[in-house]
Design a protein around this motif. Structure first.
Motif, PDB file in Angstrom:
ATOM      1  N   PRO A 153       0.877  -1.174  -0.076  1.00  0.00           N
ATOM      2  CA  PRO A 153      -0.004  -0.113  -0.030  1.00  0.00           C
ATOM      3  C   PRO A 153       1.066   1.131  -0.062  1.00  0.00           C
ATOM      4  CG  PRO A 153       0.068  -1.145   2.122  1.00  0.00           C
ATOM      5  CD  PRO A 153       0.788  -1.983   1.361  1.00  0.00           C
ATOM      6  N   ALA A 154       0.444   2.330  -0.859  1.00  0.00           N
ATOM      7  CA  ALA A 154       1.364   3.290  -0.869  1.00  0.00           C
ATOM      8  C   ALA A 154       1.042   4.253   0.645  1.00  0.00           C
ATOM      9  CB  ALA A 154       0.952   4.372  -1.777  1.00  0.00           C
ATOM     10  N   THR A 155       1.996   4.454   1.123  1.00  0.00           N
ATOM     11  CA  THR A 155       1.845   5.415   2.363  1.00  0.00           C
ATOM     12  C   THR A 155       2.204   6.720   2.187  1.00  0.00           C
ATOM     13  OG1 THR A 155       4.230   4.828   3.316  1.00  0.00           O
ATOM     14  CG2 THR A 155       2.691   3.254   3.744  1.00  0.00           C
ATOM     15  N   LYS A 156       2.449   7.582   3.245  1.00  0.00           N
ATOM     16  CA  LYS A 156       2.788   8.830   2.857  1.00  0.00           C
ATOM     17  C   LYS A 156       4.453   8.955   2.909  1.00  0.00           C
ATOM     18  CE  LYS A 156       3.246  11.822   6.854  1.00  0.00           C
ATOM     19  NZ  LYS A 156       3.121  11.441   8.324  1.00  0.00           N
ATOM     20  N   HIS A 157       5.105   7.646   3.200  1.00  0.00           N
ATOM     21  CA  HIS A 157       6.473   7.789   2.937  1.00  0.00           C
ATOM     22  C   HIS A 157       6.876   6.850   1.812  1.00  0.00           C
ATOM     23  CE1 HIS A 157       6.372   9.942   6.503  1.00  0.00           C
ATOM     24  NE2 HIS A 157       6.258   8.790   7.449  1.00  0.00           N
ATOM     25  N   THR A 158       6.089   6.752   1.045  1.00  0.00           N
ATOM     26  CA  THR A 158       6.520   5.828  -0.203  1.00  0.00           C
ATOM     27  C   THR A 158       7.496   6.834  -1.186  1.00  0.00           C
ATOM     28  OG1 THR A 158       4.290   5.177  -0.226  1.00  0.00           O
ATOM     29  CG2 THR A 158       5.509   4.893  -2.643  1.00  0.00           C
ATOM     30  N   ARG A 159       8.492   6.230  -1.618  1.00  0.00           N
ATOM     31  CA  ARG A 159       9.809   7.041  -2.073  1.00  0.00           C
ATOM     32  C   ARG A 159       9.622   6.899  -3.754  1.00  0.00           C
ATOM     33  NH1 ARG A 159      15.758   6.709   0.251  1.00  0.00           N
ATOM     34  NH2 ARG A 159      16.879   6.714  -1.733  1.00  0.00           N
ATOM     35  N   TYR A 160       9.745   8.289  -4.389  1.00  0.00           N
ATOM     36  CA  TYR A 160      10.050   8.085  -5.812  1.00  0.00           C
ATOM     37  C   TYR A 160      11.322   8.581  -6.391  1.00  0.00           C
ATOM     38  CZ  TYR A 160       4.748   7.284  -5.454  1.00  0.00           C
ATOM     39  OH  TYR A 160       3.630   6.635  -5.037  1.00  0.00           O
ATOM     40  N   GLN A 161      11.245   8.589  -7.462  1.00  0.00           N
ATOM     41  CA  GLN A 161      12.503   9.026  -8.223  1.00  0.00           C
ATOM     42  C   GLN A 161      12.338   9.511  -9.569  1.00  0.00           C
ATOM     43  OE1 GLN A 161      16.471   7.195  -7.591  1.00  0.00           O
ATOM     44  NE2 GLN A 161      17.108   7.754  -9.537  1.00  0.00           N
ATOM     45  N   ALA A 162      12.741  10.646  -9.832  1.00  0.00           N
ATOM     46  CA  ALA A 162      12.687  11.189 -11.440  1.00  0.00           C
ATOM     47  C   ALA A 162      13.842  11.811 -12.056  1.00  0.00           C
ATOM     48  CB  ALA A 162      11.555  12.420 -11.561  1.00  0.00           C
ATOM     49  N   GLU A 163      13.909  11.349 -13.141  1.00  0.00           N
ATOM     50  CA  GLU A 163      15.160  11.796 -14.005  1.00  0.00           C
ATOM     51  C   GLU A 163      14.859  12.765 -15.162  1.00  0.00           C
ATOM     52  OE1 GLU A 163      18.133   8.865 -14.996  1.00  0.00           O
ATOM     53  OE2 GLU A 163      18.423   8.237 -12.642  1.00  0.00           O
ATOM     54  N   PHE A 164      15.675  13.691 -15.483  1.00  0.00           N
ATOM     55  CA  PHE A 164      15.415  14.514 -16.582  1.00  0.00           C
ATOM     56  C   PHE A 164      16.796  14.571 -16.882  1.00  0.00           C
ATOM     57  CE2 PHE A 164      13.193  16.577 -13.152  1.00  0.00           C
ATOM     58  CZ  PHE A 164      11.876  16.118 -13.537  1.00  0.00           C
ATOM     59  N   LEU A 165      16.961  14.816 -18.632  1.00  0.00           N
ATOM     60  CA  LEU A 165      18.272  14.715 -19.257  1.00  0.00           C
ATOM     61  C   LEU A 165      18.309  15.925 -20.287  1.00  0.00           C
ATOM     62  CD1 LEU A 165      19.408  11.568 -21.082  1.00  0.00           C
ATOM     63  CD2 LEU A 165      20.921  13.086 -20.083  1.00  0.00           C
ATOM     64  N   SER A 166      17.967  17.097 -19.871  1.00  0.00           N
ATOM     65  CA  SER A 166      18.150  18.405 -20.740  1.00  0.00           C
ATOM     66  C   SER A 166      18.732  19.595 -20.133  1.00  0.00           C
ATOM     67  CB  SER A 166      16.615  18.572 -21.300  1.00  0.00           C
ATOM     68  OG  SER A 166      15.794  18.913 -20.345  1.00  0.00           O
ATOM     69  N   LEU A 167      18.907  19.682 -18.892  1.00  0.00           N
ATOM     70  CA  LEU A 167      19.204  20.736 -18.115  1.00  0.00           C
ATOM     71  C   LEU A 167      20.722  20.788 -17.783  1.00  0.00           C
ATOM     72  CD1 LEU A 167      16.425  20.636 -15.495  1.00  0.00           C
ATOM     73  CD2 LEU A 167      16.701  21.828 -17.748  1.00  0.00           C
ATOM     74  N   PHE A 168      21.206  21.900 -17.872  1.00  0.00           N
ATOM     75  CA  PHE A 168      22.836  22.235 -17.651  1.00  0.00           C
ATOM     76  C   PHE A 168      23.719  21.034 -18.215  1.00  0.00           C
ATOM     77  CE2 PHE A 168      20.449  24.572 -14.279  1.00  0.00           C
ATOM     78  CZ  PHE A 168      21.040  25.897 -14.629  1.00  0.00           C
ATOM     79  N   ASP A 169      23.514  20.626 -19.302  1.00  0.00           N
ATOM     80  CA  ASP A 169      24.244  19.652 -20.150  1.00  0.00           C
ATOM     81  C   ASP A 169      24.368  18.313 -19.345  1.00  0.00           C
ATOM     82  OD1 ASP A 169      25.436  19.439 -22.558  1.00  0.00           O
ATOM     83  OD2 ASP A 169      27.189  20.437 -21.928  1.00  0.00           O
TER      84      ASP A 169
END
Ligand code: ADP
Ligand code: MG
Length: 353
Positions: free
Chosen positions: A24-40
């Motif tokens: 179950p998703a609790t309020k402490h479920t951890r996520y990660q996002a990645e972007f490949l376009s900023l500051f080279d």
């Protein structure tokens, strides 16, 4: 310039694993996002949210804010409707350029850091750094014919690196380079400064327990949740091993809560001439890449300061570098030499995990 394809790659990963996907998703479920376009470079965001949608929304907002700074601080690219650092360079010796207050703030900060780092960090070195940049690019594209820039060329360019020729009119919000041959290069400082401004913006909106990494320029907002518990503990941030031939990609982990960890290393950008590697941090005295260290890591609250110091502490020899960092409150550093040996500022050991 090392061009990353301008794709907007947003991968949101749910990091908590659960057998059969029934966690179950609790309020402490951890996520990660990645972007490949900023500051080279690669931007990574780790945090907690009630749902994947909420996290994606927040990560997108952070990305958008970073992108505004990326456009303003670019020395390579033009953006429609934006006067950026490149616009200032293009108008050197011609006209003051009206700019966004975030450019005024960065340049004023860089001038302070020039004074604070005894001139080792000089954003007015652009004409010298451009020569190194062009020879590095040519040498990377055609390694057989890689060459060092002629010293005479570097010396001539160095006639145009006086930071006093950077005229900032804060009241009029304009910037003017008095010397037509002077160029700004904010590569040593802009990424960290932008990271700090964006971190503070979201902190002011109540965002916490988030780890923001812009190309290894790491800024922690609060700490992380202890696994399976409600307590908040420091993040453990891996410091990259400068020895790329090693099987260990991480040299050590450093504890971070509400603070920044920034490394500069010879492995970031370099090329090889006659079997010798030449990297991208230039000593303003010799106009050559520095030779003391393979990597410097700075830990302190402010990411802009950490970025500035990671470059400055690279240029100073051991005794001076140590004395310089030890004299500063709330700043710790680790230096790694090419043979792998290390030395630390007085309080660094205590920060290691
Ligand atoms: P990274 O780009 O890997 O994060 P740094 O923060 O150390 O590393 O910045 C290195 C960049 O700073 C170089 O690519 C160059 O653009 C610029 N630079 C190199 N030497 C100096 C210097 N002495 N003063 C100011 N800027 C510098
Ligand atoms: Mg730096």
């Amino acid at each position: 310039m090392k061009k990353l394809t301008a794709i907007f790659l947003c991968a949101v990963l749910l990091l908590t694993s659960g057998c059969g996907g029934m966690t179950p998703a609790t309020k402490h479920t951890r996520y990660q996002a990645e972007f490949l376009s900023l500051f080279d470079t690669v931007t990574t965001i780790v945090g907690y949210a009630d749902s994947k949608e909420d996290f994606t929304e927040l990560a997108g907002q952070i990305r958008d804010k970073l992108e505004e700074y990326h456009r303003l601080y670019s020395i390579y690219d033009d953006f429609a409707g934006v006067n950026n650092i490149k616009t200032i360079n293009d108008n050197a010796g011609m006209a003051p350029v009206p700019v966004d207050s975030r450019i005024i703030d960065l340049l004023q900060y860089a001038k302070e850091q020039y004074a604070g780092t005894k001139g080792t960090l000089n954003i007015a070195l652009g004409s010298v750094l451009k020569i190194w940049h062009d020879y590095r690019e040519a040498g990377s594209d055609d390694p057989e014919n890689a060459e060092l820039p002629p010293m005479e060329l570097l010396r001539q360019a160095n006639e145009h690196t006086n930071i006093d020729d950077l005229v900032i009119d804060a009241a009029a919000s304009t910037v003017y380079l008095k010397d037509p041959l002077m160029r700004l290069d904010v590569g040593a400082i802009a990424k960290g400064y932008a990271t700090e401004q964006v971190a503070q913006h979201f902190e002011n909106q109540g965002v916490t327990n988030l780890l923001l990494s812009v190309g290894g320029n790491v800024r922690a907002l609060g700490g992380k949740f202890d696994e399976g518990a409600d307590t908040v503990i420091p993040w453990a941030v891996g410091v990259r091993n400068p020895d790329l031939s090693s099987t260990e990609s991480t040299l050590m982990s450093v504890l971070a809560e509400d603070c920044s960890i920034v490394s500069s290393g010879i492995y970031e950008r370099y090329y090889t001439v006659d079997g010798v590697e030449y990297h991208h941090i230039i000593d303003p005295e010799t106009l050559m890449p520095t030779t003391y260290y393979a990597q410097v890591t700075i830990v302190c609250k402010d990411s802009g300061l950490a970025d500035a110091l990671s470059t400055a502490a690279f240029v100073l020899p051991r005794d001076e570098a140590l004395a310089y960092i030890n004299a500063m409150d709330g700043v710790e550093a680790c230096w790694v030499l090419e043979d792998g040996s290390q030395f630390y500022s007085d309080g660094f050991e205590a920060l290691k995990k």
